[in-house]
Design a protein around this motif. Structure first.
Motif, short mmCIF file in Angstrom:
data_model
loop_
_atom_site.label_atom_id
_atom_site.label_comp_id
_atom_site.label_asym_id
_atom_site.label_seq_id
_atom_site.Cartn_x
_atom_site.Cartn_y
_atom_site.Cartn_z
N THR A 45 0.83 -1.21 0.00
CA THR A 45 0.00 0.00 0.00
C THR A 45 0.86 1.26 0.00
OG1 THR A 45 -1.71 -1.19 1.22
CG2 THR A 45 -1.83 1.22 1.23
N GLN A 46 1.92 1.24 0.79
CA GLN A 46 2.81 2.40 0.83
C GLN A 46 3.50 2.60 -0.52
OE1 GLN A 46 5.45 2.48 4.24
NE2 GLN A 46 3.90 1.52 5.55
N LEU A 47 3.89 1.50 -1.17
CA LEU A 47 4.49 1.63 -2.49
C LEU A 47 3.52 2.27 -3.48
CD1 LEU A 47 6.40 -1.76 -2.84
CD2 LEU A 47 7.41 0.52 -2.69
N ARG A 48 2.26 1.85 -3.40
CA ARG A 48 1.26 2.45 -4.28
C ARG A 48 1.09 3.93 -4.00
NH1 ARG A 48 -3.68 3.92 -3.74
NH2 ARG A 48 -3.83 3.01 -1.64
N VAL A 49 1.03 4.30 -2.72
CA VAL A 49 0.86 5.72 -2.36
C VAL A 49 2.09 6.53 -2.80
CG1 VAL A 49 0.58 7.34 -0.45
CG2 VAL A 49 -0.68 5.17 -0.44
N ILE A 50 3.28 5.95 -2.62
CA ILE A 50 4.51 6.65 -3.06
C ILE A 50 4.49 6.88 -4.56
CG2 ILE A 50 7.01 6.41 -3.25
CD1 ILE A 50 6.91 4.89 -0.55
N ASP A 51 4.03 5.87 -5.29
CA ASP A 51 3.92 6.07 -6.75
C ASP A 51 2.93 7.18 -7.07
OD1 ASP A 51 5.77 4.14 -7.45
OD2 ASP A 51 4.30 2.52 -7.58
N GLU A 52 1.84 7.26 -6.32
CA GLU A 52 0.87 8.33 -6.54
C GLU A 52 1.50 9.69 -6.21
OE1 GLU A 52 -2.09 8.11 -7.87
OE2 GLU A 52 -1.98 5.93 -8.09
N ILE A 53 2.31 9.73 -5.15
CA ILE A 53 2.98 10.99 -4.80
C ILE A 53 3.92 11.41 -5.92
CG2 ILE A 53 4.67 12.02 -3.22
CD1 ILE A 53 3.44 10.36 -0.98
N ARG A 54 4.67 10.45 -6.44
CA ARG A 54 5.61 10.77 -7.53
C ARG A 54 4.84 11.25 -8.76
NH1 ARG A 54 9.37 5.87 -8.61
NH2 ARG A 54 10.44 7.43 -9.88
N ALA A 97 2.82 5.14 7.89
CA ALA A 97 4.20 4.99 8.36
C ALA A 97 4.21 4.43 9.78
CB ALA A 97 4.93 6.32 8.31
N ASN A 98 4.86 3.28 9.97
CA ASN A 98 4.93 2.65 11.29
C ASN A 98 6.35 2.34 11.73
OD1 ASN A 98 5.45 0.67 9.46
ND2 ASN A 98 3.95 -0.80 10.23
N SER A 99 7.33 2.83 10.99
CA SER A 99 8.72 2.63 11.37
C SER A 99 9.39 4.00 11.54
CB SER A 99 9.46 1.81 10.31
OG SER A 99 9.53 2.50 9.08
N LYS A 100 10.49 4.01 12.28
CA LYS A 100 11.19 5.27 12.51
C LYS A 100 11.70 5.86 11.21
CE LYS A 100 12.69 4.16 17.22
NZ LYS A 100 13.86 3.97 18.12
N THR A 101 12.17 5.01 10.32
CA THR A 101 12.71 5.50 9.04
C THR A 101 11.62 6.17 8.23
OG1 THR A 101 14.32 3.70 9.05
CG2 THR A 101 13.93 4.82 6.95
N MET A 102 10.46 5.53 8.12
CA MET A 102 9.38 6.12 7.33
C MET A 102 8.86 7.40 7.98
SD MET A 102 8.74 4.69 4.47
CE MET A 102 7.14 5.43 4.18
N LYS A 103 8.79 7.42 9.28
CA LYS A 103 8.33 8.64 9.95
C LYS A 103 9.32 9.79 9.72
CE LYS A 103 5.70 6.28 13.55
NZ LYS A 103 5.57 5.96 15.00
N ALA A 104 10.62 9.46 9.71
CA ALA A 104 11.63 10.49 9.42
C ALA A 104 11.48 11.01 8.00
CB ALA A 104 13.03 9.93 9.64
N TYR A 105 11.23 10.08 7.05
CA TYR A 105 11.02 10.50 5.66
C TYR A 105 9.77 11.36 5.54
CZ TYR A 105 14.59 7.22 4.02
OH TYR A 105 15.76 6.56 3.77
N VAL A 106 8.70 11.01 6.28
CA VAL A 106 7.47 11.80 6.24
C VAL A 106 7.73 13.22 6.75
CG1 VAL A 106 5.17 12.06 7.24
CG2 VAL A 106 5.92 9.84 6.37
#
Length: 365
Positions: A45-54, A97-106
Motif C-alpha cells: 500500500t505504501q508503495l502504491r501511495v509513493i507512486d501516486e505521490i511521484r 508509516a509505522n517505522s522510525k525511518t518512514m516517519k523520518a522520511y514523512v
C-alpha cells in the motif's frame, strides 16, 4: 521398570516430538503470515501511495511550468488540484508509516511540501496579477527545488520499501527453510524413536515370549530336562520367566518324589506278599498239626507223653501263627500308610499338572 512404563515413555517421547514439530510449524507459519500480511497491508500500500505521490509531483511540476506559458484558469485549476492531490497522498503515507525511518522520511517530505505550498500560493498570486517575471523567480528559486526535494524523498521512501520487501522475502525464506529443517529433524527423531521402539518390543517382549512359549510346549510334552530361561529383567516378562523356571523345577522335584514313593510302595508290597506266604505256610503247618492231634486223640492208646508233646508242638504252632499274624498286621498297616502317602503325592501331582495345563493355556492365549 515395567514394560508398560517403558512403552509409555516411548510413546510420550514421540508425542512430545510431534508437539514440538507442530508448535514450531505453527510459529513459523504465524511468523510468515505476519510478514506477508505486513507486506500486503503496509508495504504494498505504501508503495502504491509513493507512486501516486511521484505522479502528483510530476503533474504539479508540469503545470507549474506550463503556467508561465499558459496563464489560463484551466491551468491554474489543474495546478491547484494536483497540489491538493499530493497533500492528500502525503497525509495517507504519514498515516501508514509505522517505522522510525518512514516517519523520518514523512517529516522530511513535509518540510519540502510546506515550502512548495507557500511558494505555490505566492506563485498563483503573481499569476492572478499577471506579474509572471516575479513568478518565474519563485518557480526557479523555491517551487522547483521544493518539488525536486519531495521527489527525492519519495524515491528514498520507494527504495526503503523495496529493501523492506526484499528483507521480508529473505526472512520468509529463512523461516520456511528453518521450518523445513525442524520438520526434517523432528521426522528423523520420530523415525529413530520408532525404530528403537520396534527394537525394544522385539528384544524385550517378542523374543522372550517366543522362548517362553517354546519352553511351555516342551514342558507340556513331559520333557523337563530343558535349561532354565535366561531372562534377568524385573519387568512382567522377567517375572513370567522366573515363574516358568520355578514351575519346571517344582515338577521335576515332584516327579522325583513320586518315583521314590513308588519304589517304597513296591518294596512294601513285596514284603506284604512274603508275609502272606509265611502266614499261609504257618496255617498249613497248623492244619497238619491239628490232623496229627486228631490222629493222636483217636489213638488214645498211645502214651500220654506223646499226647503231651503233640499238644506242646500244637501250642508252639499256634504261637508261631499268632506271631506271623501280628507281623502280617504290622506289614499291612505299614502298607496302608504308604498307600495313603502315595495317594496324597498322586493328588499333588494331579494338581500340579492341572496348574501346568492352565498356565500353558494362558500363555497360548
Amino acid at each position: 521398570m515395567s514394560i508398560g512404563k517403558k512403552l509409555n515413555i516411548a510413546f510420550i517421547v514421540i508425542i512430545i516430538l510431534l508437539l514440538i514439530s507442530t508448535v514450531t510449524a505453527m510459529l513459523t507459519s504465524a511468523n510468515v503470515e505476519s510478514k506477508v500480511d505486513d507486506a500486503l497491508d503496509y508495504r504494498v500500500t505504501q508503495l502504491r501511495v509513493i507512486d501516486e505521490i511521484r505522479f502528483g509531483i510530476g503533474m504539479q511540476g508540469q503545470y507549474s511550468q506550463e503556467l508561465l506559458i499558459d496563464n489560463s484558469p484551466e491551468t491554474k485549476e489543474q495546478l491547484e488540484y494536483y497540489i491538493q492531490y499530493v497533500d492528500e497522498q502525503i497525509a495517507q503515507i504519514a498515516s501508514l508509516a509505522n517505522s522510525k525511518t518512514m516517519k523520518a522520511y514523512v517529516e522530511e517530505i513535509y518540510v519540502y511540501k510546506n515550502e512548495f505550498n507557500e511558494a505555490s500560493e505566492i506563485y498563483l498570486e503573481y499569476a492572478k496579477t499577471g506579474v509572471m517575471s516575479s513568478g518565474s523567480r519563485i518557480l526557479k528559486d523555491r517551487i522547483t527545488p521544493a518539488n525536486d526535494g519531495i521527489l527525492e524523498v519519495a524515491q528514498k521512501m520507494l527504495d526503503y520499501q523495496d529493501n523492506e520487501l526484499k528483507n521480508i522475502s529473505q526472512e520468509t525464506d529463512r523461516a520456511m527453510t528453518l521450518s523445513n529443517i525442524v520438520a526434517i529433524v523432528m521426522l528423523v527423531f520420530v523415525l529413530l524413536n520408532g525404530v528403537l521402539l520396534m527394537w525394544f518390543t522385539r528384544k524385550q517382549i517378542s523374543n522372550p515370549l517366543i522362548k517362553m512359549v517354546d519352553a511351555a510346549e516342551i514342558i507340556a510334552t513331559g520333557d523337563l530336562s530343558g535349561e532354565d530361561l535366561d531372562y534377568s529383567s524385573k519387568d512382567e516378562i522377567g517375572k513370567l520367566a522366573t515363574a516358568t523356571n520355578q514351575m519346571k523345577n517344582n515338577l521335576q522335584a515332584l516327579l522325583k518324589r513320586i518315583h521314590e514313593n513308588s519304589e517304597h510302595l513296591s518294596a512294601a508290597a513285596e514284603e506284604l506278599s512274603a508275609s502272606t506266604e509265611e502266614v499261609t505256610a504257618s496255617t498249613n503247618e497248623m492244619a497238619n498239626r491239628a490232623n496229627d492231634t486228631l490222629e493222636a486223640s483217636s489213638s488214645a492208646a498211645q502214651s500220654a507223653n506223646e499226647s503231651s508233646r503233640a499238644m506242646e508242638e500244637t501250642a508252639t504252632g499256634v504261637q508261631r501263627i499268632a506271631e506271623s499274624t501280628q507281623h502280617l498286621y504290622d506289614n499291612s498297616n505299614q502298607t496302608y500308610q504308604t498307600a495313603l502317602a502315595g495317594g496324597k503325592i498322586i493328588q499333588q501331582a494331579s494338581e500340579q499338572m492341572n496348574t501346568i495345563n492352565h498356565s500353558s493355556e494362558m500363555m497360548n492365549n
